[in-house]
Design an enzyme around this catalytic site. Structure first.
Site, mmCIF file in Angstrom:
data_model
loop_
_atom_site.group_PDB
_atom_site.id
_atom_site.type_symbol
_atom_site.label_atom_id
_atom_site.label_comp_id
_atom_site.label_asym_id
_atom_site.label_seq_id
_atom_site.Cartn_x
_atom_site.Cartn_y
_atom_site.Cartn_z
ATOM 1 N N TYR A 1 -8.916 -5.336 5.665
ATOM 2 C CA TYR A 1 -7.794 -5.867 5.873
ATOM 3 C C TYR A 1 -6.307 -4.972 6.049
ATOM 4 O O TYR A 1 -5.391 -5.620 6.286
ATOM 5 C CB TYR A 1 -7.068 -7.036 4.756
ATOM 6 C CG TYR A 1 -7.191 -6.496 3.477
ATOM 7 C CD1 TYR A 1 -6.245 -5.907 2.829
ATOM 8 C CD2 TYR A 1 -8.271 -6.624 2.658
ATOM 9 C CE1 TYR A 1 -6.138 -5.295 1.804
ATOM 10 C CE2 TYR A 1 -8.361 -6.361 1.208
ATOM 11 C CZ TYR A 1 -7.170 -5.558 0.625
ATOM 12 O OH TYR A 1 -7.267 -5.058 -0.540
ATOM 13 N N LYS A 2 -6.657 -3.846 6.148
ATOM 14 C CA LYS A 2 -5.377 -3.033 6.240
ATOM 15 C C LYS A 2 -5.578 -2.699 8.012
ATOM 16 O O LYS A 2 -5.099 -3.388 8.553
ATOM 17 C CB LYS A 2 -5.597 -1.886 5.483
ATOM 18 C CG LYS A 2 -5.498 -2.136 4.022
ATOM 19 C CD LYS A 2 -5.707 -0.974 3.057
ATOM 20 C CE LYS A 2 -5.376 -1.374 1.765
ATOM 21 N NZ LYS A 2 -6.118 -1.071 0.648
ATOM 22 N N PHE B 1 -6.110 5.136 -5.955
ATOM 23 C CA PHE B 1 -5.826 3.786 -5.942
ATOM 24 C C PHE B 1 -6.182 3.280 -7.301
ATOM 25 O O PHE B 1 -7.405 3.391 -7.558
ATOM 26 C CB PHE B 1 -6.221 3.082 -4.872
ATOM 27 C CG PHE B 1 -5.857 1.763 -4.558
ATOM 28 C CD1 PHE B 1 -4.640 1.785 -4.005
ATOM 29 C CD2 PHE B 1 -6.222 0.536 -5.021
ATOM 30 C CE1 PHE B 1 -4.056 0.262 -3.580
ATOM 31 C CE2 PHE B 1 -5.768 -0.416 -5.006
ATOM 32 C CZ PHE B 1 -4.741 -1.031 -4.229
ATOM 33 N N ARG C 1 7.386 2.697 1.321
ATOM 34 C CA ARG C 1 6.344 2.939 1.998
ATOM 35 C C ARG C 1 6.481 2.235 3.393
ATOM 36 O O ARG C 1 6.556 0.979 3.367
ATOM 37 C CB ARG C 1 5.155 2.630 1.149
ATOM 38 C CG ARG C 1 3.894 3.086 1.709
ATOM 39 C CD ARG C 1 2.735 2.889 0.742
ATOM 40 N NE ARG C 1 2.403 1.412 0.777
ATOM 41 C CZ ARG C 1 1.214 0.860 0.536
ATOM 42 N NH1 ARG C 1 -0.061 1.848 0.361
ATOM 43 N NH2 ARG C 1 0.910 -0.243 0.493
ATOM 44 N N ASP D 1 -13.385 7.033 -0.134
ATOM 45 C CA ASP D 1 -12.737 5.834 0.164
ATOM 46 C C ASP D 1 -11.793 5.732 1.433
ATOM 47 O O ASP D 1 -11.058 6.573 1.258
ATOM 48 C CB ASP D 1 -11.767 5.179 -1.349
ATOM 49 C CG ASP D 1 -11.460 3.807 -1.019
ATOM 50 O OD1 ASP D 1 -11.219 3.488 0.075
ATOM 51 O OD2 ASP D 1 -11.223 3.041 -2.234
HETATM 52 C C1 LIG Z 1 -6.366 -1.472 -0.514
HETATM 53 C C2 LIG Z 1 -7.250 -0.351 -1.222
HETATM 54 C C3 LIG Z 1 -8.366 -1.211 -2.078
HETATM 55 C C4 LIG Z 1 -8.489 -2.482 -2.213
HETATM 56 O O1 LIG Z 1 -9.499 -2.934 -3.175
HETATM 57 P P1 LIG Z 1 -9.840 -4.558 -2.763
HETATM 58 O O2 LIG Z 1 -11.156 -4.607 -3.586
HETATM 59 O O3 LIG Z 1 -10.054 -4.901 -1.656
HETATM 60 O O4 LIG Z 1 -8.700 -5.096 -3.570
HETATM 61 C C5 LIG Z 1 -9.207 -0.230 -2.942
HETATM 62 N N1 LIG Z 1 -8.996 1.255 -2.912
HETATM 63 C C6 LIG Z 1 -8.030 1.612 -1.954
HETATM 64 C C7 LIG Z 1 -8.055 3.137 -1.984
HETATM 65 C C8 LIG Z 1 -7.176 0.873 -1.196
HETATM 66 O O5 LIG Z 1 -6.443 1.643 -0.504
#
Ligand SMILES: *Cc1c(COP(=O)(O)O)cnc(C)c1O
Length: 413
Positions: free
Chosen positions: A223-224, A127, A372, A198
């Site tokens: 938040y996911k 990501f 997705r 992560d």
């Molecule tokens: C959603 C996600 C993030 C989000 O990071 P924020 O700091 O909350 O914007 C980070 N890493 C991964 C792998 C994600 O899927």
């Protein structure tokens, strides 16, 4: 295929051991929401909790709520709730900041513990914010470190004695493919490397066993699949064996051993709490705490079982009803290597997704060509999957996606 029918779907929903969980969510009317991997749905109880926090804890009790409502311990309390879902001890996890910031913090601590080693290994398809944070931290540290971004299947080939940290996302956000956490952690640790996972697309979506895998550090998103609401606090994990050694780079007062002594000198708290920095966002963290209660009486193994069934069904139906429509499976076909999402590549993916959303099926698009779909077993049913694919079929076979209005891009995709 002949065995699949709307009746069959209704029957699967009736027999689903998680079927009553759906009632705990305020689901959007007339929509099939397949984007819980981007922003989880709203648990009903969270509405009244946030109202209470704002009206009473803040509105009436004001400053006394730090003690009376125990606001001060929210990061640890929420951390303990998340710990149960990711195979950690209650006092190895805290809720804090965003995933990006938490990655910066634990990566910084880990690099400091690995002086003499200069490389950070990650994956090209990680990501982007994770990669950006690594790049920014390297700059900040004066550029002596090097980020090596490798192909996802070549990670094992790059683990050598120069590597300080291996930082990977467990479930890939685009493909949904996941790594064997235990095997990779072991291979890296055999070379003296510290490993950061992560868990943004794993926590709440599938069983994770951080301590079973002997993980060093982890971060993840609130938040996911944890349904904490937009911009919910994230979390971080530090294995107990590192609690004394991991030094926080952002040495704020909430991570001080005694914040209310107002000492001029920084002294880190014992345990994972030292990785807190500033005052917690109480409203957001209360929402996350309430939302996490949805998981109290569910077993992650049941969630996983249904997730596999839903994703398998979706793939089977799309490949049957939308055969020859240009979709190519971009997730592992083998459910054992796939998280709770399914991605297809399609050259017109952007417009197709806009048309789908307009017709009540909410997934998302990831550039350049991925559509997705996330399947949250707590609130998505078999009939939803069936109906979603029928709508996709209609959009494809009637060329609905070709309309001009589905080709206009907004800021967030
Ligand atoms: C959603 C996600 C993030 C989000 O990071 P924020 O700091 O909350 O914007 C980070 N890493 C991964 C792998 C994600 O899927």
């Amino acid at each position: 295929m002949a065995s699949l029918s709307l009746e069959k779907m209704k029957d699967l929903d009736r027999k689903d051991p998680l079927r009553d969980k759906r009632k705990e969510f305020a689901l959007p009317k007339g929509k099939i929401y397949l984007d819980g991997n981007s922003l989880g749905c709203l648990p009903k109880a969270t509405v009244s909790r946030v109202n209470d926090v704002v009206t009473w804890e803040w509105g009436e009790d004001l400053i006394t709520s730090w003690n009376k409502a125990d606001w001060i311990n929210l990061p640890a309390r929420v951390g303990a709730q998340i710990a149960r879902l990711v195979g950690a001890e209650a006092d190895e996890v805290v809720a804090a900041d965003s995933t990006s910031v938490n990655l910066f913090k634990v990566l910084s601590s880990a690099l400091k513990m690995q002086s003499g080693r200069t490389k950070i290994i990650s994956e090209k398809g990680n990501f982007p914010t994770d990669l950006y944070m690594m790049q920014g931290l390297i700059e900040q540290l004066g550029g002596q470190h090097e980020l090596v971004m490798v192909d996802d299947d070549k990670v094992m080939d790059h683990l050598d004695d120069d590597v300080a940290v291996l930082s990977l996302t467990h479930v890939n956000y685009k493909s949904g493919q996941f790594y064997d956490m235990a095997a990779i952690t072991k291979a890296a640790q055999d070379k003296g490397i510290l490993v950061i996972w992560d868990l943004s697309h794993s926590a709440g979506a599938l069983p994770v066993d951080l301590n079973g895998a002997n993980a060093d550090f982890a971060v993840g998103c609130g938040y996911k699949y944890l349904n904490g609401g937009p911009g919910a606090p994230a979390f971080l994990f530090v294995a107990r064996r590192h609690h004394d050694k991991a030094q926080p780079p952002l040495s704020g007062w909430m991570g001080h051993a005694a914040p209310f002594e107002f000492d001029a000198d920084y002294r880190p708290a014992l345990g994972v709490k030292r990785h807190l920095c500033g005052t917690p966002p109480v409203i957001g963290m209360s929402a996350l705490e309430e939302s996490l209660k949805v998981f109290d009486d569910v077993d992650m193994a049941k969630i996983r079982k249904k997730s596999v069934a839903l994703t398998n069904l979706f793939i089977e139906l799309v490949e049957d009803k939308c055969a020859d429509q240009g979709f190519e499976l971009a997730s592992p076909r083998d459910a054992d290597a796939r998280g709770s999402q399914v991605s297809f590549s399609h050259k017109d993916g952007f417009a197709i997704m806009q048309a789908l959303i307009d017709h009540g099926v909410v997934g998302d698009f990831r550039a350049p060509n991925i559509v997705r779909f996330g399947f949250t077993p707590l609130y998505v049913g078999y009939e939803d999957v069936w109906n979603a694919v029928l709508i996709l079929e209609k959009i494809m076979k009637n060329d609905i996606w070709k309309q001009d209005k589905y080709h206009v891009k907004s800021a967030v995709t």
